[in-house]
Write a protein that holds these residues in place. Structure first.
Motif, PDB file in Angstrom:
ATOM      1  N   ALA A  22       0.820  -1.210   0.000  1.00  0.00           N
ATOM      2  CA  ALA A  22       0.000   0.000   0.000  1.00  0.00           C
ATOM      3  C   ALA A  22       0.859   1.267   0.000  1.00  0.00           C
ATOM      4  O   ALA A  22       0.475   2.283  -0.584  1.00  0.00           O
ATOM      5  CB  ALA A  22      -0.940  -0.002   1.206  1.00  0.00           C
ATOM      6  N   ARG A  23       2.005   1.215   0.640  1.00  0.00           N
ATOM      7  CA  ARG A  23       2.903   2.383   0.661  1.00  0.00           C
ATOM      8  C   ARG A  23       3.376   2.724  -0.746  1.00  0.00           C
ATOM      9  O   ARG A  23       3.485   3.898  -1.105  1.00  0.00           O
ATOM     10  CB  ARG A  23       4.092   2.109   1.583  1.00  0.00           C
ATOM     11  CG  ARG A  23       5.082   3.251   1.693  1.00  0.00           C
ATOM     12  CD  ARG A  23       4.525   4.438   2.426  1.00  0.00           C
ATOM     13  NE  ARG A  23       5.599   5.379   2.728  1.00  0.00           N
ATOM     14  CZ  ARG A  23       5.408   6.598   3.185  1.00  0.00           C
ATOM     15  NH1 ARG A  23       4.189   7.027   3.405  1.00  0.00           N
ATOM     16  NH2 ARG A  23       6.416   7.385   3.417  1.00  0.00           N
ATOM     17  N   LEU A  24       3.651   1.707  -1.546  1.00  0.00           N
ATOM     18  CA  LEU A  24       4.033   1.963  -2.938  1.00  0.00           C
ATOM     19  C   LEU A  24       2.921   2.689  -3.680  1.00  0.00           C
ATOM     20  O   LEU A  24       3.180   3.635  -4.436  1.00  0.00           O
ATOM     21  CB  LEU A  24       4.395   0.658  -3.649  1.00  0.00           C
ATOM     22  CG  LEU A  24       5.782   0.123  -3.334  1.00  0.00           C
ATOM     23  CD1 LEU A  24       5.928  -1.307  -3.839  1.00  0.00           C
ATOM     24  CD2 LEU A  24       6.868   1.018  -3.925  1.00  0.00           C
ATOM     25  N   ASP A  25       1.671   2.287  -3.456  1.00  0.00           N
ATOM     26  CA  ASP A  25       0.542   2.988  -4.081  1.00  0.00           C
ATOM     27  C   ASP A  25       0.476   4.434  -3.610  1.00  0.00           C
ATOM     28  O   ASP A  25       0.267   5.354  -4.402  1.00  0.00           O
ATOM     29  CB  ASP A  25      -0.782   2.288  -3.757  1.00  0.00           C
ATOM     30  CG  ASP A  25      -0.954   0.972  -4.493  1.00  0.00           C
ATOM     31  OD1 ASP A  25      -0.226   0.731  -5.480  1.00  0.00           O
ATOM     32  OD2 ASP A  25      -1.828   0.184  -4.078  1.00  0.00           O
ATOM     33  N   VAL A  31       4.968  11.468  -3.642  1.00  0.00           N
ATOM     34  CA  VAL A  31       6.393  11.792  -3.642  1.00  0.00           C
ATOM     35  C   VAL A  31       7.159  11.045  -4.739  1.00  0.00           C
ATOM     36  O   VAL A  31       8.146  11.540  -5.260  1.00  0.00           O
ATOM     37  CB  VAL A  31       6.990  11.484  -2.250  1.00  0.00           C
ATOM     38  CG1 VAL A  31       8.475  11.755  -2.208  1.00  0.00           C
ATOM     39  CG2 VAL A  31       6.269  12.290  -1.185  1.00  0.00           C
ATOM     40  N   GLY A  32       6.721   9.845  -5.058  1.00  0.00           N
ATOM     41  CA  GLY A  32       7.411   8.990  -6.019  1.00  0.00           C
ATOM     42  C   GLY A  32       7.916   7.734  -5.342  1.00  0.00           C
ATOM     43  O   GLY A  32       8.311   7.762  -4.169  1.00  0.00           O
ATOM     44  N   VAL A  33       7.919   6.617  -6.060  1.00  0.00           N
ATOM     45  CA  VAL A  33       8.280   5.331  -5.463  1.00  0.00           C
ATOM     46  C   VAL A  33       9.748   5.241  -5.068  1.00  0.00           C
ATOM     47  O   VAL A  33      10.126   4.356  -4.292  1.00  0.00           O
ATOM     48  CB  VAL A  33       7.894   4.147  -6.383  1.00  0.00           C
ATOM     49  CG1 VAL A  33       6.387   4.073  -6.558  1.00  0.00           C
ATOM     50  CG2 VAL A  33       8.599   4.232  -7.714  1.00  0.00           C
ATOM     51  N   GLY A 137      10.930   9.024   7.417  1.00  0.00           N
ATOM     52  CA  GLY A 137      11.449   7.724   7.048  1.00  0.00           C
ATOM     53  C   GLY A 137      12.303   7.738   5.791  1.00  0.00           C
ATOM     54  O   GLY A 137      13.083   6.832   5.556  1.00  0.00           O
ATOM     55  N   SER A 138      12.138   8.760   4.967  1.00  0.00           N
ATOM     56  CA  SER A 138      12.927   8.937   3.729  1.00  0.00           C
ATOM     57  C   SER A 138      13.258  10.419   3.616  1.00  0.00           C
ATOM     58  O   SER A 138      12.841  11.106   2.697  1.00  0.00           O
ATOM     59  CB  SER A 138      12.139   8.475   2.507  1.00  0.00           C
ATOM     60  OG  SER A 138      11.849   7.107   2.565  1.00  0.00           O
ATOM     61  N   GLU A 139      13.991  10.917   4.598  1.00  0.00           N
ATOM     62  CA  GLU A 139      14.220  12.349   4.757  1.00  0.00           C
ATOM     63  C   GLU A 139      14.911  13.020   3.576  1.00  0.00           C
ATOM     64  O   GLU A 139      14.887  14.236   3.456  1.00  0.00           O
ATOM     65  CB  GLU A 139      14.982  12.628   6.052  1.00  0.00           C
ATOM     66  CG  GLU A 139      14.146  12.508   7.305  1.00  0.00           C
ATOM     67  CD  GLU A 139      13.834  11.076   7.715  1.00  0.00           C
ATOM     68  OE1 GLU A 139      14.469  10.133   7.193  1.00  0.00           O
ATOM     69  OE2 GLU A 139      12.920  10.892   8.540  1.00  0.00           O
ATOM     70  N   GLU A 140      15.517  12.243   2.697  1.00  0.00           N
ATOM     71  CA  GLU A 140      16.169  12.853   1.537  1.00  0.00           C
ATOM     72  C   GLU A 140      15.161  13.315   0.480  1.00  0.00           C
ATOM     73  O   GLU A 140      15.524  13.978  -0.483  1.00  0.00           O
ATOM     74  CB  GLU A 140      17.198  11.891   0.923  1.00  0.00           C
ATOM     75  CG  GLU A 140      16.632  10.629   0.325  1.00  0.00           C
ATOM     76  CD  GLU A 140      16.470   9.469   1.318  1.00  0.00           C
ATOM     77  OE1 GLU A 140      16.499   8.331   0.845  1.00  0.00           O
ATOM     78  OE2 GLU A 140      16.316   9.691   2.531  1.00  0.00           O
ATOM     79  N   PHE A 141      13.871  13.012   0.699  1.00  0.00           N
ATOM     80  CA  PHE A 141      12.833  13.397  -0.261  1.00  0.00           C
ATOM     81  C   PHE A 141      11.954  14.503   0.312  1.00  0.00           C
ATOM     82  O   PHE A 141      11.537  14.442   1.469  1.00  0.00           O
ATOM     83  CB  PHE A 141      11.950  12.189  -0.615  1.00  0.00           C
ATOM     84  CG  PHE A 141      12.697  11.131  -1.364  1.00  0.00           C
ATOM     85  CD1 PHE A 141      12.784  11.174  -2.749  1.00  0.00           C
ATOM     86  CD2 PHE A 141      13.331  10.102  -0.691  1.00  0.00           C
ATOM     87  CE1 PHE A 141      13.477  10.206  -3.443  1.00  0.00           C
ATOM     88  CE2 PHE A 141      14.031   9.125  -1.370  1.00  0.00           C
ATOM     89  CZ  PHE A 141      14.115   9.173  -2.755  1.00  0.00           C
TER      90      PHE A 141
END
Length: 156
Positions: A22-25, A31-33, A137-141
């Motif tokens: 679901a996170r991928l969706d 933000v983008g996969v 969780g993905s702070e570079e984005f």
């Protein structure tokens, strides 16, 4: 029919599978996969178990969604993609709101996640603010999130 119950350790594999699909969706529409991180990689840093966690279980015993709420914030709500638009997210959301005693509960929805935004608005959440910053969780984005607020109805 889905039954909502407290999370148990035996549910880990199911919620990890649900989150990752679901996170991928969710990211595909926002933000983008490229920003995807597994639940295994993010649950501790993002405080999955900081409060209460519930799972939605089908009548066949399969876990089909989960929600978490901590300190008057709905922090996680994910549904197995095979169960989208079947009321699981709504059931989990209503359960979490009923279980919490706070007069106000908030959540953040990524910009572009139209399905989640529609669910929350339909359940009485209102937009409090829109913020841009780093994706948890993905702070570079970079990400933009809508902070929504639900207020418990006054008892007459």
């Amino acid at each position: 029919m889905v039954t909502i119950r407290p999370y148990e350790d035996r549910d880990w594999a199911a919620i990890a599978r649900i989150h990752d699909a679901a996170r991928l969706d969710e990211l595909r529409e926002s933000v983008g996969v490229e920003a995807f991180r597994t639940l295994d990689d993010t649950y501790e840093g993002e405080g999955l178990f900081d409060g209460a966690v519930w799972v939605g279980e089908s009548d066949t015993g399969d876990v089909v969604g989960f929600a978490a709420l901590a300190e008057a914030e709905l922090t996680w709500l994910y549904v197995d993609p095979g169960w989208y638009r079947r009321g699981v997210g709504r059931q989990l959301l209503r359960h979490a709101l009923a279980a919490d005693v706070s007069p106000c509960v908030e959540c953040t929805v990524l910009e572009g996640n139209a399905g989640a935004l529609a669910l929350y608005v339909d359940e009485g959440f209102v937009l409090r603010e829109t913020k841009s910053g780093r994706l948890a969780g993905s702070e570079e984005f970079a990400a933009t999130g809508h902070v929504l607020e639900w207020r418990r109805p006054a008892v007459a």
